[in-house]
Every structure is written in structure tokens, then in C-alpha cells.
Design a protein around this motif. Structure first.
Motif, PDB file in Angstrom:
ATOM      1  N   THR A  85      44.108  42.998  41.348  1.00 40.31           N
ATOM      2  CA  THR A  85      45.019  42.620  40.162  1.00 40.31           C
ATOM      3  C   THR A  85      44.371  41.290  39.660  1.00 40.31           C
ATOM      4  O   THR A  85      43.926  41.104  38.259  1.00 40.31           O
ATOM      5  CB  THR A  85      46.586  42.285  40.753  1.00 40.31           C
ATOM      6  OG1 THR A  85      47.181  43.215  41.083  1.00 40.31           O
ATOM      7  CG2 THR A  85      47.369  41.561  39.451  1.00 40.31           C
ATOM      8  N   PHE A  86      44.110  40.337  40.669  1.00 42.44           N
ATOM      9  CA  PHE A  86      43.216  39.183  39.923  1.00 42.44           C
ATOM     10  C   PHE A  86      42.085  39.359  39.553  1.00 42.44           C
ATOM     11  O   PHE A  86      41.627  38.455  38.714  1.00 42.44           O
ATOM     12  CB  PHE A  86      43.728  38.136  41.042  1.00 42.44           C
ATOM     13  CG  PHE A  86      44.892  37.277  41.018  1.00 42.44           C
ATOM     14  CD1 PHE A  86      44.855  35.915  40.248  1.00 42.44           C
ATOM     15  CD2 PHE A  86      46.045  37.605  41.645  1.00 42.44           C
ATOM     16  CE1 PHE A  86      46.135  35.387  40.165  1.00 42.44           C
ATOM     17  CE2 PHE A  86      47.281  37.054  41.622  1.00 42.44           C
ATOM     18  CZ  PHE A  86      47.322  36.014  40.936  1.00 42.44           C
TER      19      PHE A  86
ATOM     20  N   LEU B 249      42.728  40.325  36.077  1.00 37.93           N
ATOM     21  CA  LEU B 249      43.052  39.363  35.074  1.00 37.93           C
ATOM     22  C   LEU B 249      42.001  38.492  34.601  1.00 37.93           C
ATOM     23  O   LEU B 249      41.742  38.170  33.813  1.00 37.93           O
ATOM     24  CB  LEU B 249      44.284  38.570  35.958  1.00 37.93           C
ATOM     25  CG  LEU B 249      45.513  39.337  35.872  1.00 37.93           C
ATOM     26  CD1 LEU B 249      46.396  38.317  36.871  1.00 37.93           C
ATOM     27  CD2 LEU B 249      46.443  39.306  34.678  1.00 37.93           C
ATOM     28  N   ARG B 250      41.144  38.219  35.864  1.00 39.86           N
ATOM     29  CA  ARG B 250      39.962  37.326  35.265  1.00 39.86           C
ATOM     30  C   ARG B 250      38.611  38.097  34.596  1.00 39.86           C
ATOM     31  O   ARG B 250      38.453  37.622  33.518  1.00 39.86           O
ATOM     32  CB  ARG B 250      39.330  36.962  36.787  1.00 39.86           C
ATOM     33  CG  ARG B 250      39.929  35.741  37.106  1.00 39.86           C
ATOM     34  CD  ARG B 250      38.838  35.035  38.256  1.00 39.86           C
ATOM     35  NE  ARG B 250      39.121  35.837  39.493  1.00 39.86           N
ATOM     36  CZ  ARG B 250      40.098  35.673  40.413  1.00 39.86           C
ATOM     37  NH1 ARG B 250      41.119  34.952  40.265  1.00 39.86           N
ATOM     38  NH2 ARG B 250      40.335  36.413  41.545  1.00 39.86           N
TER      39      ARG B 250
ATOM     40  N   ARG C 156      40.215  39.926  31.272  1.00 38.20           N
ATOM     41  CA  ARG C 156      41.091  39.045  30.539  1.00 38.20           C
ATOM     42  C   ARG C 156      42.201  39.711  30.227  1.00 38.20           C
ATOM     43  O   ARG C 156      42.959  39.925  29.110  1.00 38.20           O
ATOM     44  CB  ARG C 156      40.362  38.341  29.388  1.00 38.20           C
ATOM     45  CG  ARG C 156      39.280  37.655  29.432  1.00 38.20           C
ATOM     46  CD  ARG C 156      39.286  36.407  30.580  1.00 38.20           C
ATOM     47  NE  ARG C 156      40.470  35.439  30.068  1.00 38.20           N
ATOM     48  CZ  ARG C 156      40.857  34.514  30.705  1.00 38.20           C
ATOM     49  NH1 ARG C 156      40.602  34.481  32.085  1.00 38.20           N
ATOM     50  NH2 ARG C 156      41.484  33.539  30.396  1.00 38.20           N
TER      51      ARG C 156
ATOM     52  N   ARG D 207      46.074  41.002  30.224  1.00 40.36           N
ATOM     53  CA  ARG D 207      47.570  40.467  30.037  1.00 40.36           C
ATOM     54  C   ARG D 207      48.262  41.609  30.862  1.00 40.36           C
ATOM     55  O   ARG D 207      48.372  42.481  30.709  1.00 40.36           O
ATOM     56  CB  ARG D 207      47.965  40.551  28.335  1.00 40.36           C
ATOM     57  CG  ARG D 207      49.231  40.089  28.213  1.00 40.36           C
ATOM     58  CD  ARG D 207      49.802  40.154  26.768  1.00 40.36           C
ATOM     59  NE  ARG D 207      51.044  39.855  26.678  1.00 40.36           N
ATOM     60  CZ  ARG D 207      51.976  40.362  25.830  1.00 40.36           C
ATOM     61  NH1 ARG D 207      51.675  41.418  25.050  1.00 40.36           N
ATOM     62  NH2 ARG D 207      52.949  39.822  25.705  1.00 40.36           N
ATOM     63  N   MET D 208      48.992  40.595  31.720  1.00 35.90           N
ATOM     64  CA  MET D 208      50.093  41.412  32.448  1.00 35.90           C
ATOM     65  C   MET D 208      51.254  40.996  32.585  1.00 35.90           C
ATOM     66  O   MET D 208      51.283  39.707  32.671  1.00 35.90           O
ATOM     67  CB  MET D 208      49.262  41.548  33.897  1.00 35.90           C
ATOM     68  CG  MET D 208      50.341  42.250  35.109  1.00 35.90           C
ATOM     69  SD  MET D 208      49.341  42.331  36.719  1.00 35.90           S
ATOM     70  CE  MET D 208      48.142  43.197  36.186  1.00 35.90           C
TER      71      MET D 208
ATOM     72  N   ALA E 235      47.720  32.055  39.042  1.00 38.70           N
ATOM     73  CA  ALA E 235      47.542  32.534  37.682  1.00 38.70           C
ATOM     74  C   ALA E 235      47.493  31.319  36.774  1.00 38.70           C
ATOM     75  O   ALA E 235      46.575  31.075  36.160  1.00 38.70           O
ATOM     76  CB  ALA E 235      48.222  33.679  37.224  1.00 38.70           C
TER      77      ALA E 235
ATOM     78  N   LEU F 247      45.326  32.425  33.555  1.00 36.95           N
ATOM     79  CA  LEU F 247      45.200  33.779  33.536  1.00 36.95           C
ATOM     80  C   LEU F 247      46.454  34.273  32.940  1.00 36.95           C
ATOM     81  O   LEU F 247      47.600  33.618  32.894  1.00 36.95           O
ATOM     82  CB  LEU F 247      45.009  34.587  34.958  1.00 36.95           C
ATOM     83  CG  LEU F 247      43.905  34.224  35.598  1.00 36.95           C
ATOM     84  CD1 LEU F 247      43.690  34.585  37.082  1.00 36.95           C
ATOM     85  CD2 LEU F 247      42.590  34.629  34.832  1.00 36.95           C
ATOM     86  N   ASP F 248      46.500  35.374  32.080  1.00 35.62           N
ATOM     87  CA  ASP F 248      47.649  35.666  31.421  1.00 35.62           C
ATOM     88  C   ASP F 248      48.436  36.460  32.382  1.00 35.62           C
ATOM     89  O   ASP F 248      48.409  38.034  32.029  1.00 35.62           O
ATOM     90  CB  ASP F 248      47.221  36.629  30.302  1.00 35.62           C
ATOM     91  CG  ASP F 248      48.313  36.599  29.092  1.00 35.62           C
ATOM     92  OD1 ASP F 248      49.441  36.201  29.159  1.00 35.62           O
ATOM     93  OD2 ASP F 248      48.090  37.344  28.093  1.00 35.62           O
ATOM     94  N   LEU F 249      49.363  36.159  33.236  1.00 34.99           N
ATOM     95  CA  LEU F 249      50.278  36.623  34.000  1.00 34.99           C
ATOM     96  C   LEU F 249      51.734  36.265  33.880  1.00 34.99           C
ATOM     97  O   LEU F 249      52.004  34.797  33.770  1.00 34.99           O
ATOM     98  CB  LEU F 249      49.916  36.674  35.397  1.00 34.99           C
ATOM     99  CG  LEU F 249      50.856  37.363  36.424  1.00 34.99           C
ATOM    100  CD1 LEU F 249      50.992  38.638  36.499  1.00 34.99           C
ATOM    101  CD2 LEU F 249      50.427  36.918  38.064  1.00 34.99           C
TER     102      LEU F 249
END
Length: 194
Positions: free
Chosen positions: A80-81, A84-85, A88, A90-91, A132, A137-139
Motif C-alpha cells: 500500500t505504501f 502511495l509513494r 502517487r 490517492r487512497m 502517510a 502521501l495522499d491517504l
């Protein structure tokens, strides 16, 4: 259904008549009906969390009662991370609120360990959210009173977007054991997969 429940069938002639009239309209209404994929078990499906995470390009949304199957596996957090990284991505994640006691009590009928699993997931997701934020990060993780089914959207605004819907079934508290339905934004792609 009434007979299964041991009740007498009460006829609703007007309602039944209206349903029959709608069904008798003919083929012109079939343009609004589309096929969907149906899977028997989410764990053995290409539409479970990990493959859908790999497929998502921009946005992943998931909602579930406690998403315990995600928070207990270090591999899932790492993947997951990474997404996200590297992408990029969006979660957005939505789970039940552990403070909504009546809702929590309702779900313990489905799985006796539900309350403990929910608290574990909330604690784990708080850590995910902190990590995040530190890494920009967009979490986004939120709680709501009641999530009645598991839903996963990969790229919902894109032509290639897909939605996986896994209903909660009494006696099957483990999400990976549940059947699921897959709908695609791209009807041609959907049809070729059936």
C-alpha cells in the motif's frame, strides 16, 4: 421468501401486476442491463485488494466493516505504501466507527470477534495515517456509523475503472471467503472478461 421463513404468503396483486407490466415491456429496456463478473471467493480472485492495488493508476477507494484482513498483514501495508509513494496514488478508506455501539453489536452477529478486529484495525489505520502524513502521501482514512458491504473502486473516474462489491454474508465473517461482483466502467472490457 415468506414460505422459507414459515409465514403465509400475502398476495399483493397490484404490486405483482406492476412488476409483471415492467417485465413485459420487452427488449427495448435491455439496453439498460449490463453483465457483471461474479466470483465465488474473493481470496482466489484477481479482484482482491492486492491485484486491484497493483492495477489502480490514480485512485483507490475501499470501504469495509473493519478491513481487518488488510491491517494484519505487513506485506499489505508495504504494498500500500509503495503504491502511495511510487504511483502517487490517492487512497481513501472507510470503516465502521467503533464508537457506534449499536452498529458494532449488529456486526458481532456476523462474526463474534468483530469488535476486537475493528479496534485492532482502527489502531493500525491511525498509525498508517500518521506515517502517510509524515511522508506527505495522499491517504485519507475515515469512520462512519455503518458500512453494510465491502466495496473497492480502482480508478472510479477513469474509463478503465472497476468496482468490486462483496456483500456481507451471515456465517462468513472473513471477507476473502465471500462472493463478489465486479463492474467495469468500460462495458466492452467487461464483456470480454466474461
Amino acid at each position: 421468501i415468506a414460505m422459507i421463513l414459515g409465514k403465509r404468503l400475502k398476495k399483493a396483486p397490484n404490486l405483482l401486476k406492476r412488476v409483471c407490466q415492467e417485465a413485459a415491456r420487452g427488449p427495448r429496456n435491455w439496453a439498460h442491463v449490463h453483465q457483471a463478473l461474479v466470483g465465488e471467493s474473493l481470496d482466489s480472485s484477481p479482484y482482491s485488494y492486492e491485484p486491484m492495488l497493483a492495477e489502480a493508476r490514480k485512485h483507490l477507494f475501499l470501504a469495509g466493516q473493519n478491513l481487518h484482513h488488510l491491517t494484519t498483514k505487513p506485506r499489505v501495508k508495504r504494498l500500500t505504501f509503495d503504491a502511495l509513494r511510487k504511483k502517487r496514488l490517492r487512497m481513501q478508506i472507510l470503516i465502521c466507527d467503533p464508537e457506534a455501539d449499536y452498529a458494532v453489536r449488529a456486526w458481532t452477529v456476523v462474526g463474534a470477534k468483530y469488535r476486537d478486529d475493528l479496534y485492532y484495525s482502527v489502531c493500525a489505520f491511525k498509525k498508517w495515517l500518521g506515517e502517510a502524513r509524515r511522508n506527505q502521501l495522499d491517504l485519507d482514512i475515515r469512520v462512519t456509523t455503518l458500512v453494510t458491504t465491502s466495496i473497492l473502486f480502482a480508478d472510479p473516474d477513469e474509463r478503465t475503472g472497476k468496482m468490486v462489491l462483496a456483500p456481507v454474508i451471515f456465517g462468513r465473517p472473513i471477507s476473502g471467503e465471500r462472493p463478489h461482483f465486479v463492474l467495469s466502467n468500460d462495458r466492452e472490457q467487461s464483456m470480454s472478461q466474461i
